[in-house]
Design a protein around this motif. Structure first.
Motif, PDB file in Angstrom:
ATOM      1  N   PHE A  84       0.942  -1.352   0.110  1.00 33.73           N
ATOM      2  CA  PHE A  84       0.082   0.123  -0.124  1.00 33.73           C
ATOM      3  C   PHE A  84       0.837   1.077   0.045  1.00 33.73           C
ATOM      4  CE2 PHE A  84      -2.259   3.396   2.302  1.00 33.73           C
ATOM      5  CZ  PHE A  84      -3.422   3.524   1.701  1.00 33.73           C
ATOM      6  N   SER A  85       2.052   1.250   0.543  1.00 32.63           N
ATOM      7  CA  SER A  85       2.857   2.110   0.936  1.00 32.63           C
ATOM      8  C   SER A  85       3.325   2.685  -0.578  1.00 32.63           C
ATOM      9  CB  SER A  85       4.018   2.057   1.729  1.00 32.63           C
ATOM     10  OG  SER A  85       4.869   1.040   1.479  1.00 32.63           O
ATOM     11  N   LEU A  86       3.467   1.870  -1.361  1.00 29.19           N
ATOM     12  CA  LEU A  86       4.066   2.009  -2.982  1.00 29.19           C
ATOM     13  C   LEU A  86       3.006   2.828  -3.639  1.00 29.19           C
ATOM     14  CD1 LEU A  86       5.157  -1.529  -3.601  1.00 29.19           C
ATOM     15  CD2 LEU A  86       6.663   0.267  -2.382  1.00 29.19           C
ATOM     16  N   LEU A  87       1.850   3.033  -3.177  1.00 29.75           N
ATOM     17  CA  LEU A  87       0.679   3.581  -4.084  1.00 29.75           C
ATOM     18  C   LEU A  87       1.019   5.072  -4.364  1.00 29.75           C
ATOM     19  CD1 LEU A  87      -2.291   1.439  -3.171  1.00 29.75           C
ATOM     20  CD2 LEU A  87      -0.754   0.879  -4.871  1.00 29.75           C
ATOM     21  N   PRO A  88       0.568   5.796  -5.323  1.00 28.96           N
ATOM     22  CA  PRO A  88       0.419   7.279  -5.356  1.00 28.96           C
ATOM     23  C   PRO A  88      -0.664   7.727  -4.507  1.00 28.96           C
ATOM     24  CG  PRO A  88      -0.439   6.271  -7.299  1.00 28.96           C
ATOM     25  CD  PRO A  88       0.242   5.238  -6.520  1.00 28.96           C
ATOM     26  N   GLU A  89      -0.511   9.034  -4.076  1.00 26.27           N
ATOM     27  CA  GLU A  89      -1.544   9.394  -3.097  1.00 26.27           C
ATOM     28  C   GLU A  89      -2.789   9.560  -3.706  1.00 26.27           C
ATOM     29  OE1 GLU A  89      -2.121  13.480  -0.330  1.00 26.27           O
ATOM     30  OE2 GLU A  89      -0.517  13.471  -1.774  1.00 26.27           O
ATOM     31  N   ASN A  90      -2.954   9.724  -4.755  1.00 24.40           N
ATOM     32  CA  ASN A  90      -4.525   9.765  -5.533  1.00 24.40           C
ATOM     33  C   ASN A  90      -5.122   8.502  -5.422  1.00 24.40           C
ATOM     34  OD1 ASN A  90      -2.953   8.809  -7.761  1.00 24.40           O
ATOM     35  ND2 ASN A  90      -4.284   9.495  -9.180  1.00 24.40           N
ATOM     36  N   LEU A  91      -4.415   7.526  -5.199  1.00 21.16           N
ATOM     37  CA  LEU A  91      -4.866   6.179  -5.279  1.00 21.16           C
ATOM     38  C   LEU A  91      -5.085   5.622  -3.794  1.00 21.16           C
ATOM     39  CD1 LEU A  91      -5.548   3.278  -6.299  1.00 21.16           C
ATOM     40  CD2 LEU A  91      -3.349   2.721  -6.824  1.00 21.16           C
ATOM     41  N   ARG A  92      -4.018   5.810  -3.172  1.00 19.57           N
ATOM     42  CA  ARG A  92      -4.384   5.485  -1.388  1.00 19.57           C
ATOM     43  C   ARG A  92      -5.452   6.370  -1.008  1.00 19.57           C
ATOM     44  NH1 ARG A  92       1.178   6.988  -1.212  1.00 19.57           N
ATOM     45  NH2 ARG A  92       0.417   9.071   0.076  1.00 19.57           N
ATOM     46  N   ASN A  93      -6.083   7.341  -1.527  1.00 24.02           N
ATOM     47  CA  ASN A  93      -6.997   8.122  -0.883  1.00 24.02           C
ATOM     48  C   ASN A  93      -8.336   7.383  -1.517  1.00 24.02           C
ATOM     49  OD1 ASN A  93      -5.367   9.904   0.427  1.00 24.02           O
ATOM     50  ND2 ASN A  93      -5.444  11.469  -1.122  1.00 24.02           N
ATOM     51  N   ARG A  94      -8.329   6.741  -2.537  1.00 25.08           N
ATOM     52  CA  ARG A  94      -9.372   6.037  -3.020  1.00 25.08           C
ATOM     53  C   ARG A  94      -9.859   4.658  -2.698  1.00 25.08           C
ATOM     54  NH1 ARG A  94     -12.128   9.157  -6.823  1.00 25.08           N
ATOM     55  NH2 ARG A  94     -10.783  10.824  -8.117  1.00 25.08           N
ATOM     56  N   LEU A  95      -8.741   4.050  -2.197  1.00 22.55           N
ATOM     57  CA  LEU A  95      -8.905   2.458  -1.981  1.00 22.55           C
ATOM     58  C   LEU A  95      -9.622   2.161  -0.738  1.00 22.55           C
ATOM     59  CD1 LEU A  95      -7.431   0.425  -3.758  1.00 22.55           C
ATOM     60  CD2 LEU A  95      -5.624   0.198  -1.893  1.00 22.55           C
ATOM     61  N   VAL A  96     -10.454   1.023  -1.131  1.00 24.26           N
ATOM     62  CA  VAL A  96     -11.109   0.640   0.082  1.00 24.26           C
ATOM     63  C   VAL A  96     -11.185  -1.172   0.074  1.00 24.26           C
ATOM     64  CG1 VAL A  96     -12.999   2.420   0.278  1.00 24.26           C
ATOM     65  CG2 VAL A  96     -13.227   0.533  -1.012  1.00 24.26           C
ATOM     66  N   VAL A  97     -10.940  -1.829   1.216  1.00 19.65           N
ATOM     67  CA  VAL A  97     -10.902  -3.161   1.008  1.00 19.65           C
ATOM     68  C   VAL A  97     -12.200  -3.937   1.469  1.00 19.65           C
ATOM     69  CG1 VAL A  97     -10.022  -3.335   3.522  1.00 19.65           C
ATOM     70  CG2 VAL A  97      -9.398  -4.980   1.723  1.00 19.65           C
ATOM     71  N   GLU A  98     -12.442  -5.270   1.004  1.00 19.99           N
ATOM     72  CA  GLU A  98     -13.851  -6.017   1.257  1.00 19.99           C
ATOM     73  C   GLU A  98     -13.422  -7.224   1.682  1.00 19.99           C
ATOM     74  OE1 GLU A  98     -17.094  -8.111  -1.706  1.00 19.99           O
ATOM     75  OE2 GLU A  98     -15.429  -6.707  -2.427  1.00 19.99           O
ATOM     76  N   ASN A  99     -14.296  -7.627   2.689  1.00 16.30           N
ATOM     77  CA  ASN A  99     -14.157  -8.901   3.404  1.00 16.30           C
ATOM     78  C   ASN A  99     -14.591  -9.966   2.061  1.00 16.30           C
ATOM     79  OD1 ASN A  99     -16.993  -7.595   3.614  1.00 16.30           O
ATOM     80  ND2 ASN A  99     -17.241  -9.889   4.537  1.00 16.30           N
ATOM     81  N   ASP A 100     -13.913 -11.204   2.268  1.00 12.51           N
ATOM     82  CA  ASP A 100     -14.420 -12.090   1.186  1.00 12.51           C
ATOM     83  C   ASP A 100     -14.890 -13.648   1.808  1.00 12.51           C
ATOM     84  OD1 ASP A 100     -12.321 -14.348   1.525  1.00 12.51           O
ATOM     85  OD2 ASP A 100     -11.028 -12.651   1.100  1.00 12.51           O
ATOM     86  N   ASP A 101     -15.312 -14.279   1.019  1.00 13.64           N
ATOM     87  CA  ASP A 101     -16.136 -15.447   1.493  1.00 13.64           C
ATOM     88  C   ASP A 101     -15.516 -16.679   1.967  1.00 13.64           C
ATOM     89  OD1 ASP A 101     -15.456 -16.038  -1.292  1.00 13.64           O
ATOM     90  OD2 ASP A 101     -17.227 -16.774  -1.845  1.00 13.64           O
ATOM     91  N   ARG A 102     -14.215 -16.347   1.690  1.00 12.32           N
ATOM     92  CA  ARG A 102     -13.238 -17.958   1.985  1.00 12.32           C
ATOM     93  C   ARG A 102     -12.120 -17.582   2.974  1.00 12.32           C
ATOM     94  NH1 ARG A 102     -12.535 -21.010  -3.951  1.00 12.32           N
ATOM     95  NH2 ARG A 102     -14.849 -20.978  -4.274  1.00 12.32           N
ATOM     96  N   VAL A 103     -11.470 -16.494   2.706  1.00 10.31           N
ATOM     97  CA  VAL A 103     -10.263 -16.267   3.826  1.00 10.31           C
ATOM     98  C   VAL A 103     -10.257 -15.067   4.680  1.00 10.31           C
ATOM     99  CG1 VAL A 103      -7.766 -16.088   3.682  1.00 10.31           C
ATOM    100  CG2 VAL A 103      -8.909 -17.288   1.520  1.00 10.31           C
ATOM    101  N   TYR A 104     -10.509 -13.839   4.281  1.00 12.08           N
ATOM    102  CA  TYR A 104     -10.371 -12.737   4.975  1.00 12.08           C
ATOM    103  C   TYR A 104     -11.727 -12.320   5.596  1.00 12.08           C
ATOM    104  CZ  TYR A 104      -5.353 -12.429   3.736  1.00 12.08           C
ATOM    105  OH  TYR A 104      -4.095 -12.856   3.366  1.00 12.08           O
ATOM    106  N   THR A 105     -11.955 -12.227   6.696  1.00  9.83           N
ATOM    107  CA  THR A 105     -13.264 -11.894   7.443  1.00  9.83           C
ATOM    108  C   THR A 105     -12.907 -10.340   7.686  1.00  9.83           C
ATOM    109  OG1 THR A 105     -12.129 -11.922   9.474  1.00  9.83           O
ATOM    110  CG2 THR A 105     -13.019 -14.044   8.731  1.00  9.83           C
ATOM    111  N   VAL A 106     -14.366  -9.732   8.373  1.00 10.29           N
ATOM    112  CA  VAL A 106     -14.317  -8.419   8.610  1.00 10.29           C
ATOM    113  C   VAL A 106     -13.274  -8.090   9.707  1.00 10.29           C
ATOM    114  CG1 VAL A 106     -15.689  -6.795  10.018  1.00 10.29           C
ATOM    115  CG2 VAL A 106     -16.718  -8.004   7.933  1.00 10.29           C
TER     116      VAL A 106
END
Length: 288
Positions: A157-179
């Motif tokens: 995430f630290s490699l991303l330009p600022e305009n992208l970091r400010n827009r990114l959101v993350v979603e829980n998935d149905d198999r691995v990563y929970t809320v």
């Protein structure tokens, strides 16, 4: 509450057409058609009180591909600004969701690099429209364990330009990563969490949907985004419904409040019209 649907209005036109990689000379025409259709779709949505929309990643086909020579940022600027004007004037909420091959936390360097280029395309598209809008991705790879996967995500995430970091959101998935796993990403990056109700029903740490929403609400400045679907009967776990179950959606609305809802239902605008009607009946939204 704003209610929306994904990528294209099947009763109007196709806003997510693409081309084959060996036909890149056709990109300009397809991109122009996609943007004209997107503008028409947004105007139709407003007429029907649908004020949330997920713009297709295919709007500019192969925009981040190394073989792309078409300068879409320059050539499409005028039309992108026109679309953005509709979005701003009508206060439409916008999101985008790159595909499954965008894996920011991959252990493979070439995948991370191509993922960053794809994400930069999405951010630049929204920037040229001049609109707010979130770019939604999954945490991704769990190679080495979930803790290691989260660590790689935060590091990359630290490699991303600022305009992208400010827009990114993350979603829980149905198999691995929970809320709760996504909360670890938020602690390391500060990016909000999109709660997917169907994924949560299949992969959670024991929280109810209402409890999960309370957990993610604090990651947002403003109204949280949620993804909504129900299980398609007779299909494998996690397959999105073909059409909105009015009973399931009413039950969902009884639980959630102060969120904007993106329908991941296969018949798109048809279900969105039903969802808006139900939300009005339940005093979740009002007519404009």
């Amino acid at each position: 509450m704003k209610i929306g649907y994904v990528s294209t209005n099947r009763s109007l036109c196709k806003a997510d057409s693409t081309v084959k990689l060996d036909h890149l000379e056709r990109v300009k025409g397809v991109a122009n058609s996609n943007l004209e259709c997107l503008k028409r779709t947004l105007e139709w949505n407003v007429e029907h009180d649908i004020l949330f929309f997920r713009i297709s990643s295919n709007t500019i086909p192969f925009a981040s591909h190394p073989k792309m020579t078409f300068d879409w940022r320059k050539e499409m600027r005028g039309l992108l600004e026109e679309v953005g004007e509709v979005i701003r004037e009508k206060s439409i909420r916008i999101s985008m969701h790159p595909g499954q091959y965008t894996v920011l936390n991959s252990e493979r360097g070439e995948v991370v690099r191509s993922s960053i280029e794809e994400l930069k395309y999405h951010a630049d598209l929204l920037d040229l429209m001049g609109v707010e809008g979130k770019i939604q991705i999954h945490v991704g790879s769990s190679k080495g364990g979930k803790e290691e996967g989260v660590r790689r995500f935060v590091e990359n995430f630290s490699l991303l330009p600022e305009n992208l970091r400010n827009r990114l959101v993350v979603e829980n998935d149905d198999r691995v990563y929970t809320v709760r796993d996504c909360l670890e990403v938020w602690r390391g990056t500060g990016i909000p969490i999109v709660l997917d109700n169907l994924h949560h029903s299949l992969n959670n740490d024991g929280e109810s949907l209402e409890e999960a929403l309370d957990l993610v609400r604090g990651t947002w400045r403003g109204t949280p985004m949620m993804d909504y679907s129900s299980q398609e009967p007779g299909e494998r776990r996690g397959v999105h419904a073909s059409t909105l179950s009015e009973t399931d959606f009413r039950d969902f609305l009884k639980v959630v409040k102060d969120v904007d809802v993106m329908l991941e239902i296969k018949d798109k605008e048809a279900s969105a019209l039903k969802a808006v009607r139900i939300a009005k009946e339940m005093n979740k939204i009002k007519s404009f």
